[in-house]
Design a protein around this motif. Sequence first.
Motif, mmCIF file in Angstrom:
data_model
loop_
_atom_site.group_PDB
_atom_site.id
_atom_site.type_symbol
_atom_site.label_atom_id
_atom_site.label_comp_id
_atom_site.label_asym_id
_atom_site.label_seq_id
_atom_site.Cartn_x
_atom_site.Cartn_y
_atom_site.Cartn_z
ATOM 1 N N ILE A 83 -8.002 30.679 65.306
ATOM 2 C CA ILE A 83 -6.823 29.869 64.968
ATOM 3 C C ILE A 83 -6.979 29.240 63.585
ATOM 4 N N THR A 84 -8.106 28.582 63.367
ATOM 5 C CA THR A 84 -8.301 27.866 62.103
ATOM 6 C C THR A 84 -8.411 28.831 60.925
ATOM 7 N N ASP A 85 -9.005 30.003 61.157
ATOM 8 C CA ASP A 85 -9.113 30.996 60.088
ATOM 9 C C ASP A 85 -7.737 31.535 59.712
ATOM 10 N N ILE A 87 -6.336 21.054 67.648
ATOM 11 C CA ILE A 87 -6.578 21.870 68.839
ATOM 12 C C ILE A 87 -7.219 21.029 69.944
ATOM 13 N N ILE A 88 -8.188 20.215 69.578
ATOM 14 C CA ILE A 88 -8.856 19.355 70.556
ATOM 15 C C ILE A 88 -7.861 18.422 71.223
ATOM 16 N N VAL A 124 2.242 36.429 62.752
ATOM 17 C CA VAL A 124 0.888 36.614 63.269
ATOM 18 C C VAL A 124 0.168 35.277 63.380
ATOM 19 N N SER A 125 0.355 34.416 62.407
ATOM 20 C CA SER A 125 -0.278 33.093 62.467
ATOM 21 C C SER A 125 0.195 32.330 63.699
ATOM 22 N N ALA A 126 1.518 32.385 63.939
ATOM 23 C CA ALA A 126 2.062 31.705 65.116
ATOM 24 C C ALA A 126 1.567 32.351 66.400
ATOM 25 N N ALA A 127 1.546 33.701 66.415
ATOM 26 C CA ALA A 127 1.117 34.416 67.612
ATOM 27 C C ALA A 127 -0.344 34.139 67.938
ATOM 28 N N ILE A 128 -1.213 34.200 66.932
ATOM 29 C CA ILE A 128 -2.637 33.996 67.204
ATOM 30 C C ILE A 128 -2.906 32.563 67.622
ATOM 31 N N CYS A 129 -2.161 31.626 67.047
ATOM 32 C CA CYS A 129 -2.342 30.229 67.464
ATOM 33 C C CYS A 129 -1.963 30.061 68.936
ATOM 34 N N LEU A 130 -0.851 30.675 69.338
ATOM 35 C CA LEU A 130 -0.395 30.547 70.725
ATOM 36 C C LEU A 130 -1.291 31.338 71.669
ATOM 37 N N PHE A 131 -1.604 32.600 71.316
ATOM 38 C CA PHE A 131 -2.458 33.439 72.158
ATOM 39 C C PHE A 131 -3.825 32.791 72.342
ATOM 40 N N ALA A 132 -4.414 32.385 71.231
ATOM 41 C CA ALA A 132 -5.771 31.828 71.296
ATOM 42 C C ALA A 132 -5.787 30.467 71.977
ATOM 43 N N PHE A 133 -4.742 29.672 71.752
ATOM 44 C CA PHE A 133 -4.729 28.346 72.370
ATOM 45 C C PHE A 133 -4.620 28.446 73.885
ATOM 46 N N VAL A 167 -8.021 29.067 75.086
ATOM 47 C CA VAL A 167 -8.844 27.851 75.048
ATOM 48 C C VAL A 167 -8.635 27.022 76.318
ATOM 49 N N VAL A 168 -7.378 26.883 76.709
ATOM 50 C CA VAL A 168 -7.045 26.066 77.881
ATOM 51 C C VAL A 168 -7.536 26.725 79.172
ATOM 52 N N ALA A 169 -7.300 28.038 79.309
ATOM 53 C CA ALA A 169 -7.706 28.734 80.534
ATOM 54 C C ALA A 169 -9.221 28.801 80.664
ATOM 55 N N ASN A 170 -9.926 28.917 79.545
ATOM 56 C CA ASN A 170 -11.389 28.943 79.601
ATOM 57 C C ASN A 170 -11.946 27.693 80.259
ATOM 58 N N TYR A 171 -11.285 26.565 80.010
ATOM 59 C CA TYR A 171 -11.712 25.313 80.631
ATOM 60 C C TYR A 171 -11.668 25.425 82.149
ATOM 61 N N ALA A 172 -10.601 26.038 82.671
ATOM 62 C CA ALA A 172 -10.447 26.158 84.121
ATOM 63 C C ALA A 172 -11.564 26.986 84.736
ATOM 64 N N TYR A 173 -11.985 28.045 84.050
ATOM 65 C CA TYR A 173 -13.048 28.890 84.574
ATOM 66 C C TYR A 173 -14.366 28.112 84.660
ATOM 67 N N GLY A 174 -14.645 27.358 83.604
ATOM 68 C CA GLY A 174 -15.873 26.556 83.639
ATOM 69 C C GLY A 174 -15.829 25.495 84.725
ATOM 70 N N GLU A 175 -14.686 24.838 84.850
ATOM 71 C CA GLU A 175 -14.537 23.773 85.855
ATOM 72 C C GLU A 175 -14.728 24.318 87.268
ATOM 73 N N SER A 176 -14.323 25.558 87.504
ATOM 74 C CA SER A 176 -14.444 26.147 88.838
ATOM 75 C C SER A 176 -15.884 26.252 89.300
#
Length: 489
Positions: free
Chosen positions: A187-189, A206-207, A368-377, A380-389
């Motif tokens: 996203i930042t790149d 993002i945080i 592409v900038s908008a898409a990658i920000c949305l796709f990647a974000f 980021v959110v779903a990854n949290y759920a996997y760890g929390e599980s």
Amino acid sequence: MNEIISWLQVTLITPLQTAVASVVGFINNILWGDGQVLIYLLLIAGIWFSWRLKLIQLFDFKHMFAIMRNSGKSDKSGISSFQALCTSLSARVGTGNLAGVAVAISLGGAGAIFWMWVIALLGMATGYAESVLGQVYKIRDTNGQFRGGPAYYIQQGIQNKAFALVFALCLFMGYGFIFSAVQANTITDALNNTYDFPTHYSGLVIILLAGLIVIGGLRAIARFAEYVVPFMGAAYVLVALVITAINIQYLPGMLEHIIKSAFGLQEAGAGALAAAIKNGIQRGLYSNEAGSGSVPHAAAAASPNPNHPASQGYVQMLGVFVDTMVLCTCTAFIILLGTQTDIGQMEGIRLTQSAMETHLGQLGGDFVSAAICLFAFTSVVANYAYGESNLHMFKLDNNLGRRAYTTGYLLMILWGSMASLPTVWAMADMALGLMTLVNVIAIIILTPTIVAVTNDYRQKRKEKKEITFDKNDCEIQGELEESDIWQGK
């Protein structure tokens, strides 16, 4: 102060970074490089489950779409099947679909796309298998909500607590921390490349946004995914279709180029063929995650409809198809039809941006900038759920445990937003590789349970009976931690 910082940099930080890079490189070389352990293992697993499940991804292809008709129902214990699909897609659909495909093409040539398709087709059976197990061995957490995943089916099915903890640790390292850093890095790149936004400022934004969503837990993440994923997927496919239509005269030649490159027919020597296979499979796995053990966490969190573990297997098998066969293919077409793009001079998301600008001008770069920000974000959110599980596995399924995990997760996002791309990708490859190694071994061991549950579903469907699951209807390996989840349902 500057002298102290310089001394720490020379005596501590630089040697530590060198040591970490050396360890990461050594492990990746075994898993992905010269050893190619995972490439062989994933191919074997895909072929194994395709055979044992009687080519379920082909013969039940239409059924995996049909089962989505009644996928919107949920209850107090679990999210809906549609939300589980969107949650898994929000984790899958990210840098792998935009930056990862570009990396595969730049390192492995156009032929890498063919091998991405192959691993996706085989991976559909593997994704089905692991998602079925996620449902069979799920438990309820302290809030009464369904939780599950490889650590749970390893502990209950194989009855090996140590093996289960190894996976849980790998998942924490990967999805809990490193993968979110990868998404933040992309996203930042992208924003820095297009708009010159400072990476640390983008990281802080993002945080803030991620923290506002994940604080609501899995249900909040699922609701977010349910609304965002269909919109972003449809928009991306529509743009890719428009670009393909504009360049339709180049399409036959491009497809021929992909096929010939996949088998080294246009390349000098066998090295290019090996690069195409390696990068296609590696980036294909990173994108669709089949066999890695991530998706079973989303599958286990659902209250399936029909109320049978196999139904979530079909749902998540569809996720592999959408991720790679649809979305990754869209990116590949955008890049390969961008005839003026100098593939050799760019890496990652910048290659995708350049190709899109070739087609649509500055508007393409903005898209592409908008898409990658949305796709990647969303990843980021779903990854949290996997760890929390997996907090339940360490008896950290409480307020203190969640706060500590959330803090580490958010700090890794900040680090990832400013780290170098090769470093982040290498660590992500290592984490994904270790997870996959453990998970594939586990699901192969648990094959009898997967086959038994699938046959039970197929038999009830054939006899047009009500499709519900009772653990007494078929033989399951090991022992369920909560036997009342399935008994008499």
